[in-house]
Design a protein around this motif. Structure first.
Motif, PDB file in Angstrom:
ATOM      1  N   PHE A  98       0.847  -1.190   0.000  1.00  0.00           N
ATOM      2  CA  PHE A  98       0.000   0.000   0.000  1.00  0.00           C
ATOM      3  C   PHE A  98       0.886   1.245   0.000  1.00  0.00           C
ATOM      4  O   PHE A  98       1.327   1.729   1.027  1.00  0.00           O
ATOM      5  CB  PHE A  98      -0.927   0.028   1.213  1.00  0.00           C
ATOM      6  CG  PHE A  98      -1.860   1.214   1.204  1.00  0.00           C
ATOM      7  CD1 PHE A  98      -3.008   1.191   0.455  1.00  0.00           C
ATOM      8  CD2 PHE A  98      -1.558   2.359   1.923  1.00  0.00           C
ATOM      9  CE1 PHE A  98      -3.863   2.280   0.432  1.00  0.00           C
ATOM     10  CE2 PHE A  98      -2.401   3.451   1.911  1.00  0.00           C
ATOM     11  CZ  PHE A  98      -3.560   3.412   1.161  1.00  0.00           C
ATOM     12  N   SER A  99       1.176   1.717  -1.178  1.00  0.00           N
ATOM     13  CA  SER A  99       1.896   2.968  -1.380  1.00  0.00           C
ATOM     14  C   SER A  99       1.486   3.432  -2.757  1.00  0.00           C
ATOM     15  O   SER A  99       1.124   2.623  -3.600  1.00  0.00           O
ATOM     16  CB  SER A  99       3.404   2.776  -1.315  1.00  0.00           C
ATOM     17  OG  SER A  99       3.838   1.860  -2.284  1.00  0.00           O
ATOM     18  N   ASP A 320       8.747  13.555  -2.647  1.00  0.00           N
ATOM     19  CA  ASP A 320       8.390  12.284  -3.265  1.00  0.00           C
ATOM     20  C   ASP A 320       9.575  11.336  -3.235  1.00  0.00           C
ATOM     21  O   ASP A 320      10.706  11.727  -3.538  1.00  0.00           O
ATOM     22  CB  ASP A 320       7.961  12.492  -4.726  1.00  0.00           C
ATOM     23  CG  ASP A 320       6.565  13.081  -4.834  1.00  0.00           C
ATOM     24  OD1 ASP A 320       5.792  12.943  -3.869  1.00  0.00           O
ATOM     25  OD2 ASP A 320       6.248  13.675  -5.889  1.00  0.00           O
ATOM     26  N   ILE A 321       9.297  10.092  -2.871  1.00  0.00           N
ATOM     27  CA  ILE A 321      10.315   9.040  -2.884  1.00  0.00           C
ATOM     28  C   ILE A 321       9.854   7.971  -3.857  1.00  0.00           C
ATOM     29  O   ILE A 321       8.790   7.377  -3.665  1.00  0.00           O
ATOM     30  CB  ILE A 321      10.514   8.431  -1.485  1.00  0.00           C
ATOM     31  CG1 ILE A 321      11.041   9.504  -0.525  1.00  0.00           C
ATOM     32  CG2 ILE A 321      11.490   7.290  -1.518  1.00  0.00           C
ATOM     33  CD1 ILE A 321      10.254   9.602   0.713  1.00  0.00           C
ATOM     34  N   ILE A 322      10.640   7.735  -4.910  1.00  0.00           N
ATOM     35  CA  ILE A 322      10.244   6.816  -5.970  1.00  0.00           C
ATOM     36  C   ILE A 322      11.284   5.711  -6.114  1.00  0.00           C
ATOM     37  O   ILE A 322      12.482   5.977  -6.195  1.00  0.00           O
ATOM     38  CB  ILE A 322      10.087   7.563  -7.313  1.00  0.00           C
ATOM     39  CG1 ILE A 322       9.053   8.686  -7.173  1.00  0.00           C
ATOM     40  CG2 ILE A 322       9.681   6.600  -8.426  1.00  0.00           C
ATOM     41  CD1 ILE A 322       9.036   9.635  -8.333  1.00  0.00           C
ATOM     42  N   GLY A 323      10.808   4.473  -6.129  1.00  0.00           N
ATOM     43  CA  GLY A 323      11.707   3.328  -6.282  1.00  0.00           C
ATOM     44  C   GLY A 323      10.904   2.045  -6.244  1.00  0.00           C
ATOM     45  O   GLY A 323       9.676   2.067  -6.374  1.00  0.00           O
ATOM     46  N   SER A 324      11.573   0.935  -6.067  1.00  0.00           N
ATOM     47  CA  SER A 324      10.861  -0.336  -5.964  1.00  0.00           C
ATOM     48  C   SER A 324      10.024  -0.345  -4.693  1.00  0.00           C
ATOM     49  O   SER A 324      10.250   0.450  -3.772  1.00  0.00           O
ATOM     50  CB  SER A 324      11.854  -1.501  -5.934  1.00  0.00           C
ATOM     51  OG  SER A 324      12.598  -1.487  -4.732  1.00  0.00           O
ATOM     52  N   SER A 325       9.075  -1.274  -4.636  1.00  0.00           N
ATOM     53  CA  SER A 325       8.187  -1.350  -3.480  1.00  0.00           C
ATOM     54  C   SER A 325       8.964  -1.543  -2.185  1.00  0.00           C
ATOM     55  O   SER A 325       8.709  -0.866  -1.183  1.00  0.00           O
ATOM     56  CB  SER A 325       7.194  -2.503  -3.673  1.00  0.00           C
ATOM     57  OG  SER A 325       6.322  -2.613  -2.580  1.00  0.00           O
ATOM     58  N   SER A 326       9.939  -2.455  -2.198  1.00  0.00           N
ATOM     59  CA  SER A 326      10.705  -2.731  -0.980  1.00  0.00           C
ATOM     60  C   SER A 326      11.612  -1.559  -0.606  1.00  0.00           C
ATOM     61  O   SER A 326      11.726  -1.203   0.573  1.00  0.00           O
ATOM     62  CB  SER A 326      11.538  -4.001  -1.156  1.00  0.00           C
ATOM     63  OG  SER A 326      12.408  -3.876  -2.264  1.00  0.00           O
TER      64      SER A 326
END
Length: 344
Positions: A98-99, A320-326
């Motif tokens: 959930f993000s 904003d922080i963008i990357g893979s789910s983990s």
């Protein structure tokens, strides 16, 4: 329409997953909710006791599933492939923590007034609704403007459809030109004859991307710059809010026009893969005290050197922080730890 507010405001977010790719229109919303719940209660799918299913949501084809236990949510995410087998055609689902997914929802405002003299605008909107049912359309305004909401891929398809319609109308207008007028132009015009080079080659190849995806693509890997360099191409970047348009041209004066198309295809393929991999977490700064804002910014700056595959975009009102789910999950967790707060 269901709201996710209760998920965001409680610890349920750690036990909640985002389910995308649900078949829209195949069955009723109520039936689809039952199918989703049944799928994620099945032990073979890594599931367990489902506490709540939120569907429909603001984004078509997306549901939120909250489990009774956090470990069940993690097990479900570890299982790479999920299919709703009960459908006539099994629907493959995309599961994430959930993000906010980068492509989950994009808002845009269209100005359709340019089509007014050629086609009825209400008829045009009805055609678009039938063609792209995954989009939500607001009522058409008197000035020809209309708001739309949906996934970036759906909005991209909409743009391509409108460009195709505009090209078709332009071609019809050219064909209406009388032979006399055409002859007069050819014999009296002082302008040089038009080149036989296709229009796309003179203008370059155009590609529309989500801005967050583009920034991640450009700043966190060498793929973008190395691809342009390899094919001797130049790229003009136009950022318009959530959408970025790239115009790719050959740097060698058109000696190898196919390079433009190859660059476009490579960037498009790479960005499409990122669409399913990236997630976005947001720290809201607006309304917080200056000390708290400063602590959040410092924590993000400190961690960004360790998380090289996470893109951190600083804005006046938020980060904003963008990357893979983990990666985004761990990044946010460590930020909260640094500022002595719990992850919510």
């Amino acid at each position: 329409m269901a709201s996710v507010l209760k998920v965001k405001e409680s610890k349920a977010s750690e036990r909640t997953i985002v389910v995308a790719g649900l078949p829209v229109g195949s069955v009723t919303d109520q039936s689809l909710t039952v199918l989703v719940k049944s799928h994620f209660q099945d032990i073979e799918n890594g599931g367990g006791v489902v506490e709540d299913v939120i569907y429909p949501t603001r984004t078509k084809g997306v549901a939120y599933v909250t489990f009774k236990e956090k470990k069940v949510a993690e097990n479900v995410i570890r299982k790479k492939k999920h299919y709703l087998a009960e459908m006539v055609r099994p629907a493959q689902l995309t599961i994430s923590h959930f993000s906010e997914k980068v492509f989950s929802s994009v808002n845009a405002v269209l100005d359709l007034s340019v089509f007014r003299s050629q086609i009825g605008l209400r008829s045009l909107v009805m055609d678009l609704k039938r063609e792209i049912p995954a989009l939500c359309f607001s009522p058409l305004e008197a000035n020809g403007r209309i708001s739309i909401q949906g996934s970036f891929l759906a909005i991209k398809k909409l743009k391509e459809s409108l460009l195709l319609k505009a090209s078709s109308l332009l071609e019809k207008n050219r064909n209406r030109q009388s032979p006399r007028e055409s002859t007069w132009k050819s014999s009296h015009s002082l302008k040089p004859p038009r080149s036989s080079t296709p229009e796309t080659m003179r203008r370059g190849e155009r590609l529309v991307l989500d801005t967050d995806i583009f920034l991640y693509l450009k700043k966190t890997s060498g793929f973008y710059e190395s691809t342009l360099k390899k094919f001797h191409a130049l790229c003009e970047e136009t950022v318009d809010g959530e959408i970025t348009t790239l115009c790719i041209r050959n740097a060698e004066g058109g000696s190898q026009p196919n390079n433009e198309k190859q660059v476009k295809e490579l960037i498009e393929k790479y960005s499409h893969a990122l669409h399913f991999e990236l997630r976005k977490e947001t720290f809201i700064l607006e309304g917080k005290e200056n000390r708290e804002k400063r602590n959040i910014k410092l924590a993000c700056e400190q961690l960004s050197s360790r998380y090289l595959q996470v893109l951190v975009n600083f804005y006046y009102t938020h980060i904003d922080i963008i990357g893979s789910s983990s990666d985004t999950y761990l990044f946010k967790k460590e930020v909260m730890k640094l500022i002595r707060q719990k992850v919510r």
